[in-house]
Every structure is written in structure tokens, then in C-alpha cells.
Design an enzyme around this catalytic site. Sequence first.
Site, PDB file in Angstrom:
ATOM      1  N   ALA A  65     -54.570  30.294  40.932  1.00 53.18           N
ATOM      2  CA  ALA A  65     -53.911  29.983  39.808  1.00 53.18           C
ATOM      3  C   ALA A  65     -55.944  30.207  40.038  1.00 53.18           C
ATOM      4  CB  ALA A  65     -54.203  28.450  39.644  1.00 53.18           C
ATOM      5  N   GLY A 108     -51.422  29.308  43.585  1.00 50.43           N
ATOM      6  CA  GLY A 108     -50.600  29.506  42.543  1.00 50.43           C
ATOM      7  C   GLY A 108     -49.889  31.137  42.648  1.00 50.43           C
ATOM      8  N   GLU A 111     -46.963  30.444  44.683  1.00 50.01           N
ATOM      9  CA  GLU A 111     -45.940  29.581  44.351  1.00 50.01           C
ATOM     10  C   GLU A 111     -45.278  30.759  42.613  1.00 50.01           C
ATOM     11  OE1 GLU A 111     -49.673  26.885  43.348  1.00 50.01           O
ATOM     12  OE2 GLU A 111     -47.811  25.169  43.224  1.00 50.01           O
ATOM     13  N   GLU A 131     -54.613  24.975  48.174  1.00 54.78           N
ATOM     14  CA  GLU A 131     -55.822  24.144  47.124  1.00 54.78           C
ATOM     15  C   GLU A 131     -56.264  22.373  47.443  1.00 54.78           C
ATOM     16  OE1 GLU A 131     -52.735  24.940  47.245  1.00 54.78           O
ATOM     17  OE2 GLU A 131     -52.026  26.331  45.341  1.00 54.78           O
TER      18      GLU A 131
HETATM   19  C1  LIG Z   1     -55.280  24.723  41.950  1.00 60.64           C
HETATM   20  C2  LIG Z   1     -54.161  25.324  41.845  1.00 60.64           C
HETATM   21  C3  LIG Z   1     -53.362  24.010  41.843  1.00 60.64           C
HETATM   22  C4  LIG Z   1     -53.398  26.452  42.113  1.00 60.64           C
HETATM   23  C5  LIG Z   1     -54.543  27.193  43.157  1.00 60.64           C
HETATM   24  O1  LIG Z   1     -54.139  28.246  43.016  1.00 60.64           O
HETATM   25  S1  LIG Z   1     -55.886  26.824  43.518  1.00 60.64           S
HETATM   26  C6  LIG Z   1     -56.672  28.633  43.595  1.00 60.64           C
HETATM   27  C7  LIG Z   1     -56.076  28.484  44.964  1.00 60.64           C
HETATM   28  N1  LIG Z   1     -56.886  30.014  46.270  1.00 60.64           N
HETATM   29  C8  LIG Z   1     -57.741  29.687  46.220  1.00 60.64           C
HETATM   30  O2  LIG Z   1     -58.037  28.818  46.893  1.00 60.64           O
HETATM   31  C9  LIG Z   1     -57.754  31.176  47.301  1.00 60.64           C
HETATM   32  C10 LIG Z   1     -59.614  31.835  46.495  1.00 60.64           C
HETATM   33  N2  LIG Z   1     -59.602  33.139  47.085  1.00 60.64           N
HETATM   34  C11 LIG Z   1     -60.438  33.499  48.369  1.00 60.64           C
HETATM   35  O3  LIG Z   1     -60.437  32.000  49.218  1.00 60.64           O
HETATM   36  C12 LIG Z   1     -60.724  34.587  48.163  1.00 60.64           C
HETATM   37  O4  LIG Z   1     -61.258  35.374  47.576  1.00 60.64           O
HETATM   38  C13 LIG Z   1     -59.946  35.187  49.691  1.00 60.64           C
HETATM   39  C14 LIG Z   1     -59.635  34.571  51.379  1.00 60.64           C
HETATM   40  C15 LIG Z   1     -58.581  35.316  48.697  1.00 60.64           C
HETATM   41  C16 LIG Z   1     -60.149  36.906  49.994  1.00 60.64           C
HETATM   42  O5  LIG Z   1     -61.628  36.799  49.918  1.00 60.64           O
HETATM   43  P1  LIG Z   1     -62.183  38.340  49.410  1.00 60.64           P
HETATM   44  O6  LIG Z   1     -64.144  37.908  50.667  1.00 60.64           O
HETATM   45  O7  LIG Z   1     -62.199  39.165  49.904  1.00 60.64           O
HETATM   46  O8  LIG Z   1     -62.953  38.899  48.129  1.00 60.64           O
HETATM   47  P2  LIG Z   1     -63.908  37.567  47.284  1.00 60.64           P
HETATM   48  O9  LIG Z   1     -65.433  37.930  46.971  1.00 60.64           O
HETATM   49  O10 LIG Z   1     -63.728  35.962  47.557  1.00 60.64           O
HETATM   50  O11 LIG Z   1     -62.708  37.856  45.607  1.00 60.64           O
HETATM   51  C17 LIG Z   1     -63.722  38.767  44.720  1.00 60.64           C
HETATM   52  C18 LIG Z   1     -63.273  38.429  43.776  1.00 60.64           C
HETATM   53  O12 LIG Z   1     -62.136  38.013  43.126  1.00 60.64           O
HETATM   54  C19 LIG Z   1     -62.693  35.985  43.341  1.00 60.64           C
HETATM   55  N3  LIG Z   1     -61.339  35.383  43.390  1.00 60.64           N
HETATM   56  C20 LIG Z   1     -60.738  35.139  43.958  1.00 60.64           C
HETATM   57  N4  LIG Z   1     -60.298  33.944  43.594  1.00 60.64           N
HETATM   58  C21 LIG Z   1     -59.899  33.599  42.770  1.00 60.64           C
HETATM   59  C22 LIG Z   1     -59.399  32.426  42.230  1.00 60.64           C
HETATM   60  N5  LIG Z   1     -58.643  32.327  42.213  1.00 60.64           N
HETATM   61  N6  LIG Z   1     -59.754  31.939  40.499  1.00 60.64           N
HETATM   62  C23 LIG Z   1     -60.803  33.285  40.266  1.00 60.64           C
HETATM   63  N7  LIG Z   1     -61.633  34.141  40.580  1.00 60.64           N
HETATM   64  C24 LIG Z   1     -61.093  34.138  42.147  1.00 60.64           C
HETATM   65  C25 LIG Z   1     -63.876  35.762  43.783  1.00 60.64           C
HETATM   66  O13 LIG Z   1     -64.516  34.290  42.827  1.00 60.64           O
HETATM   67  C26 LIG Z   1     -64.436  37.113  43.202  1.00 60.64           C
HETATM   68  O14 LIG Z   1     -65.038  37.720  42.423  1.00 60.64           O
HETATM   69  P3  LIG Z   1     -66.527  36.882  41.678  1.00 60.64           P
HETATM   70  O15 LIG Z   1     -67.052  37.831  43.397  1.00 60.64           O
HETATM   71  O16 LIG Z   1     -66.853  37.689  40.529  1.00 60.64           O
HETATM   72  O17 LIG Z   1     -67.200  35.836  41.676  1.00 60.64           O
END
Ligand SMILES: CC(C)=CC(=O)SCCNC(=O)CCNC(=O)[C@H](O)C(C)(C)COP(=O)(O)OP(=O)(O)OC[C@H]1O[C@@H](n2cnc3c(N)ncnc32)[C@H](O)[C@@H]1OP(=O)(O)O
Length: 257
Positions: A65, A108, A111, A131
Site C-alpha cells: 500500500a 498490500g 494481500e 507492515e
Molecule cells: C500498512 C499496510 C496495511 C499495508 C502496506 O502495504 S504498508 C507497505 C508495505 N511495504 C513496504 O514496507 C515496502 C516498502 N518498500 C521497500 O521497502 C523498498 O522500496 C523495496 C525493498 C521494495 C525496494 O527497494 P529499492 O531500493 O529497490 O527501491 P526504493 O528506492 O526503495 O523504491 C523506489 C521508489 O518506490 C517508492 N516505494 C516503494 N515502496 C513504496 C510503498 N509501499 N509506498 C510508497 N512508495 C513506495 C520509494 O519510495 C521510491 O520512490 P522515491 O525514490 O520517489 O521515494
Amino acid sequence: MTYESILVETRGKVGLITLNRPKALNALNSQVMAEVVAAAQAFDADANIGCMVITGSEKAFAAGADIKEMQAKAYAEMYLEDFFVGWEGLTRIRKPIIAAVAGYALGGGCELAMMCDFIIAAENAKFGQPEITLGVMPGMGGSQRLTRFVGKSKAMDMCLTGRMMDAAEAERSGLVSRVVPLEQLLDETMKAADKIAALSLPAVIMNKESVNRAYETTLAEGLRFERRVFHSMFAFEDQKEGMAAFVEKRPANFRNR
Ligand SMILES: CC(C)=CC(=O)SCCNC(=O)CCNC(=O)[C@H](O)C(C)(C)COP(=O)(O)OP(=O)(O)OC[C@H]1O[C@@H](n2cnc3c(N)ncnc32)[C@H](O)[C@@H]1OP(=O)(O)O
């Protein structure tokens, strides 16, 4: 409807939905949710479609998400919006949906894949419910569906540590139905979808409904439900056609009635 965060196309009798927010690793915000559900509902209502596929990119099915969308929200807002309730629309789709997962399927994303009817994974797929590392917990069904897929011990491990499961472990654990090489993911998934879409649509939908019933009721009720639905299939021309085709050693020509 025009879609901004997903690509929607038909391939024969299969509806293909591709998540398309590459810069955010297909993070699932409210717009993506509304679009995925709307596209799936449109395919569900389209008599020319027999099966759907949801996929992402090679790097990410969906990395969760959208954290940036949720970050500043207050409790009252989350509660009053009933945040994530919209995803339930996907679970009311009657035609089968296959998730074709490559790369990250986290939070998400995992999910969403589990809301589909089954998951075909590429060798590079990684599943997780991270999460907890954000100070929260799954909110789109992860603690419930993952537990039913992989059992309490593994679900606890995933939800409490936030660790990722690779494709091989996901297959061993029953989370995914099969694992294929990355470059064959879409072809293999489309083959499965084509096969389903060529079958009798009412029989396909009844099979889906009956398998899902196993998660919602007792064994005795589920068995009774299955038997009654099975009996009702003898009202369909497709039952006569399917069995006649077997006896006459020819391919069946199902007409969805
Ligand atoms: C809370 C509930 C109920 C549900 C959820 O789903 S919470 C989210 C759960 N997911 C995560 O915690 C994963 C978050 N992402 C990561 O840990 C990393 O992005 C990665 C391990 C999947 C990949 O790492 P990598 O270094 O290859 O890439 P990044 O530079 O970190 O990401 C690229 C770009 O995408 C944006 N991003 C990634 N995931 C999310 C996300 N879940 N929500 C919003 N944005 C996301 C990340 O910020 C980056 O963009 P920017 O460079 O513009 O910040």
C-alpha cells in the site's frame, strides 16, 4: 473509463490488468485500487471474457500500500473512510483472477495477490508482510489470508519479523500454485487463463464459489454446498456437451449455458 495507474487489455477471452506505477514500484494508492476494481468489474460483466490476470513489472508486482498516502492520516480519517474497504470489491468478482507475480509482492501487494484465486510466481518473486517494520500491521487481509495459506507458524513469522519469503518457499508453503522462470511468467499465466476461459463459464464460476466456500464454513456445510451445486450443474447444456464430447472422443464446445 480511462485508467491512469493500470494498463487494461483483452487477449482473446482473457482480461489483463497490469499495475503501472513503475516509479513507486506499483505502490497501491486509492486510485490504483479504484481502477483495479473497476477494470475487474468491467471484465466480470463482459460476456466475451472468461478469466482475468493481474500482473505488475519484473521488479515489483506491488511493493505495498502507498506509504506516502497513508503517512499523515489520522485515526478518525482512516475509520470514517473505512480505509482499504474498496479492495473488498475484488473479492466479489465471480470470474477467476490469476495473479502473475514477479519481484516484490509486499504488504498490500502480497494481500492483493492473495485476493486473486491463485498465484503464479516468477523465480524472482518475494512475498512479505513488512507492515510491522512501519509500526503497523496488515490491513488488506494479510493476517487472515496469509494464515489460511501458509498456517499460523509461518504467518506469525512473516507478520512479526517482516521477513520476505522467496518464490521457492512460497510454493513449498502453499502460497503460490507454481513457480516459473521470469521470462515465461506472463506466457505461462496466459496459458492457464486461456485454458480456464475456454471452459464452461457457469461451471468455472461454480467451482470458484465452491472452493471459496471451504474458507467460510464447516466441512459438513461445505460438502453439502458442493453436492447441491454439483447437482444443479446437470441443468446446464454445458454438462451434456462436456460429457458427450468425452464419450465421442472430441473437444467440447461449451456455450456457457
Ligand atoms: C500498512 C499496510 C496495511 C499495508 C502496506 O502495504 S504498508 C507497505 C508495505 N511495504 C513496504 O514496507 C515496502 C516498502 N518498500 C521497500 O521497502 C523498498 O522500496 C523495496 C525493498 C521494495 C525496494 O527497494 P529499492 O531500493 O529497490 O527501491 P526504493 O528506492 O526503495 O523504491 C523506489 C521508489 O518506490 C517508492 N516505494 C516503494 N515502496 C513504496 C510503498 N509501499 N509506498 C510508497 N512508495 C513506495 C520509494 O519510495 C521510491 O520512490 P522515491 O525514490 O520517489 O521515494
